[in-house]
Scaffold this motif. Structure first.
Motif, PDB file in Angstrom:
ATOM      1  N   ILE A 116       0.722  -1.150   0.086  1.00 19.52           N
ATOM      2  CA  ILE A 116       0.041   0.049  -0.160  1.00 19.52           C
ATOM      3  C   ILE A 116       1.048   1.264   0.075  1.00 19.52           C
ATOM      4  CG2 ILE A 116      -1.712   1.120   1.469  1.00 19.52           C
ATOM      5  CD1 ILE A 116      -2.839  -1.340   1.929  1.00 19.52           C
ATOM      6  N   LEU A 117       1.981   1.105   0.732  1.00 20.72           N
ATOM      7  CA  LEU A 117       2.772   2.601   0.789  1.00 20.72           C
ATOM      8  C   LEU A 117       3.580   2.644  -0.496  1.00 20.72           C
ATOM      9  CD1 LEU A 117       4.541   1.873   4.319  1.00 20.72           C
ATOM     10  CD2 LEU A 117       2.980   3.815   3.567  1.00 20.72           C
ATOM     11  N   GLU A 118       3.877   1.631  -1.034  1.00 23.99           N
ATOM     12  CA  GLU A 118       4.724   1.544  -2.560  1.00 23.99           C
ATOM     13  C   GLU A 118       3.679   2.102  -3.294  1.00 23.99           C
ATOM     14  OE1 GLU A 118       6.952  -1.007  -5.880  1.00 23.99           O
ATOM     15  OE2 GLU A 118       5.767  -2.159  -4.157  1.00 23.99           O
ATOM     16  N   LEU A 127      -5.634   6.772  -3.746  1.00 28.21           N
ATOM     17  CA  LEU A 127      -6.212   5.588  -3.035  1.00 28.21           C
ATOM     18  C   LEU A 127      -7.304   4.891  -3.367  1.00 28.21           C
ATOM     19  CD1 LEU A 127      -5.895   7.369   0.765  1.00 28.21           C
ATOM     20  CD2 LEU A 127      -4.511   5.546  -0.218  1.00 28.21           C
ATOM     21  N   THR A 128      -8.060   5.362  -4.305  1.00 24.05           N
ATOM     22  CA  THR A 128      -9.081   4.416  -4.915  1.00 24.05           C
ATOM     23  C   THR A 128      -8.462   3.457  -5.962  1.00 24.05           C
ATOM     24  OG1 THR A 128      -9.138   6.276  -6.576  1.00 24.05           O
ATOM     25  CG2 THR A 128     -11.015   6.242  -4.820  1.00 24.05           C
ATOM     26  N   GLU A 129      -7.271   3.850  -6.669  1.00 24.64           N
ATOM     27  CA  GLU A 129      -6.664   2.938  -7.507  1.00 24.64           C
ATOM     28  C   GLU A 129      -6.203   1.773  -6.699  1.00 24.64           C
ATOM     29  OE1 GLU A 129      -5.269   5.623 -11.183  1.00 24.64           O
ATOM     30  OE2 GLU A 129      -4.234   6.009  -9.475  1.00 24.64           O
ATOM     31  N   VAL A 130      -5.465   2.234  -5.707  1.00 22.54           N
ATOM     32  CA  VAL A 130      -4.980   1.370  -4.592  1.00 22.54           C
ATOM     33  C   VAL A 130      -5.993   0.255  -4.274  1.00 22.54           C
ATOM     34  CG1 VAL A 130      -3.635   0.578  -2.469  1.00 22.54           C
ATOM     35  CG2 VAL A 130      -3.027   2.520  -3.934  1.00 22.54           C
ATOM     36  N   ALA A 131      -7.090   0.612  -3.929  1.00 18.86           N
ATOM     37  CA  ALA A 131      -8.225  -0.211  -3.136  1.00 18.86           C
ATOM     38  C   ALA A 131      -8.910  -1.110  -4.562  1.00 18.86           C
ATOM     39  CB  ALA A 131      -9.487   0.648  -2.915  1.00 18.86           C
ATOM     40  N   GLU A 132      -8.801  -0.661  -5.824  1.00 13.75           N
ATOM     41  CA  GLU A 132      -8.935  -1.389  -6.885  1.00 13.75           C
ATOM     42  C   GLU A 132      -8.003  -2.676  -7.162  1.00 13.75           C
ATOM     43  OE1 GLU A 132     -11.043  -2.843 -10.330  1.00 13.75           O
ATOM     44  OE2 GLU A 132     -11.718  -1.210  -8.661  1.00 13.75           O
ATOM     45  N   VAL A 133      -6.840  -2.202  -7.157  1.00 13.17           N
ATOM     46  CA  VAL A 133      -5.543  -3.100  -7.429  1.00 13.17           C
ATOM     47  C   VAL A 133      -5.715  -4.219  -6.450  1.00 13.17           C
ATOM     48  CG1 VAL A 133      -3.340  -3.506  -7.276  1.00 13.17           C
ATOM     49  CG2 VAL A 133      -4.135  -1.392  -8.571  1.00 13.17           C
ATOM     50  N   LEU A 138     -12.013   1.031  -0.080  1.00 11.23           N
ATOM     51  CA  LEU A 138     -11.617   2.331  -0.027  1.00 11.23           C
ATOM     52  C   LEU A 138     -11.169   2.635   1.733  1.00 11.23           C
ATOM     53  CD1 LEU A 138      -9.994   4.740  -1.173  1.00 11.23           C
ATOM     54  CD2 LEU A 138     -12.184   5.768  -1.129  1.00 11.23           C
ATOM     55  N   SER A 139     -12.113   2.311   2.331  1.00  8.20           N
ATOM     56  CA  SER A 139     -11.844   2.865   3.958  1.00  8.20           C
ATOM     57  C   SER A 139     -10.879   1.723   4.486  1.00  8.20           C
ATOM     58  CB  SER A 139     -13.191   2.508   4.744  1.00  8.20           C
ATOM     59  OG  SER A 139     -13.791   1.178   4.456  1.00  8.20           O
ATOM     60  N   THR A 140     -10.730   0.611   4.118  1.00  2.00           N
ATOM     61  CA  THR A 140      -9.712  -0.639   4.314  1.00  2.00           C
ATOM     62  C   THR A 140      -8.303  -0.069   3.973  1.00  2.00           C
ATOM     63  OG1 THR A 140     -11.382  -2.545   4.165  1.00  2.00           O
ATOM     64  CG2 THR A 140      -9.090  -3.031   4.265  1.00  2.00           C
ATOM     65  N   VAL A 141      -8.390   0.254   2.743  1.00  3.60           N
ATOM     66  CA  VAL A 141      -7.103   0.752   2.331  1.00  3.60           C
ATOM     67  C   VAL A 141      -6.610   1.851   3.110  1.00  3.60           C
ATOM     68  CG1 VAL A 141      -5.744   1.681   0.432  1.00  3.60           C
ATOM     69  CG2 VAL A 141      -6.926  -0.104  -0.038  1.00  3.60           C
ATOM     70  N   LYS A 142      -7.615   2.878   3.275  1.00  2.86           N
ATOM     71  CA  LYS A 142      -7.181   3.946   4.124  1.00  2.86           C
ATOM     72  C   LYS A 142      -6.683   3.581   5.719  1.00  2.86           C
ATOM     73  CE  LYS A 142     -10.146   7.486   2.187  1.00  2.86           C
ATOM     74  NZ  LYS A 142     -11.533   8.291   2.070  1.00  2.86           N
ATOM     75  N   SER A 143      -7.518   2.816   6.259  1.00  4.00           N
ATOM     76  CA  SER A 143      -7.104   2.637   7.571  1.00  4.00           C
ATOM     77  C   SER A 143      -5.678   1.728   7.598  1.00  4.00           C
ATOM     78  CB  SER A 143      -8.129   1.826   8.393  1.00  4.00           C
ATOM     79  OG  SER A 143      -8.325   0.444   7.535  1.00  4.00           O
TER      80      SER A 143
END
Length: 157
Positions: A116-118, A127-133, A138-143
């Motif tokens: 996630i950091l990378e 962050l929406t793209e990270v969640a998709e990947v 999205l809230s899980t990725v953010k937390s």
């Protein structure tokens, strides 16, 4: 959109982002041959499965996810030490700020937190793209991102 146009789109994305996929893979496996294998296998799977791409707006994210899954697949076959995110050439000075070893602190994070950091900071993905990947909300990725940042702060203090 027909199959051939999806295939052409995926091929275009693969060509345009080849180095990005290679560097991402290399950061994990630290081995040229394995990184090349990951990109080749990922490209093969992306072209083979391009008809399953539902929304072409997310094609680049979809391909990145395939590449990341290839990295994880290879990492599962080897020891945990085999796949640690390594620094990009020339990054070591940036990672050692006032004696703080950020690389060491990052290596203490879980693979998911490192990923996630990378994606967020090295690949400058939203962050929406990270969640998709990562195929998560999205809230899980953010937390997870905020927890990882807090762990880094605690480790670097």
């Amino acid at each position: 959109m027909g199959y051939k146009s999806k295939e052409a789109l995926i091929e275009e994305i693969l060509i345009a982002n080849y180095e990005k996929y290679y560097h991402m893979a290399f950061r994990y496996v630290k081995n040229d041959a394995d990184a090349l294998d990951i990109v080749q296998e990922g490209a093969y799977k992306a072209i083979l499965k391009c008809d399953s791409l539902k929304n072409t707006e997310f094609a680049e994210t979809w391909v990145y996810r395939i590449m990341l899954n290839e990295v994880y697949g290879l990492c599962r076959k080897h020891s945990p030490e085999f796949c640690e995110i390594s620094e990009i050439e020339g990054e070591s000075e940036a990672l050692n700020v006032e004696g703080l070893d950020l690389k060491k602190a990052i290596s203490k994070l879980s693979k998911e937190e490192q990923t996630i950091l990378e994606m967020r900071y090295y690949k400058d993905m939203k962050l929406t793209e990270v969640a998709e990947v990562l195929d998560t909300n999205l809230s899980t990725v953010k937390s997870k991102l905020y927890r990882a940042i807090e762990k880094l702060r605690m480790d670097l203090v």
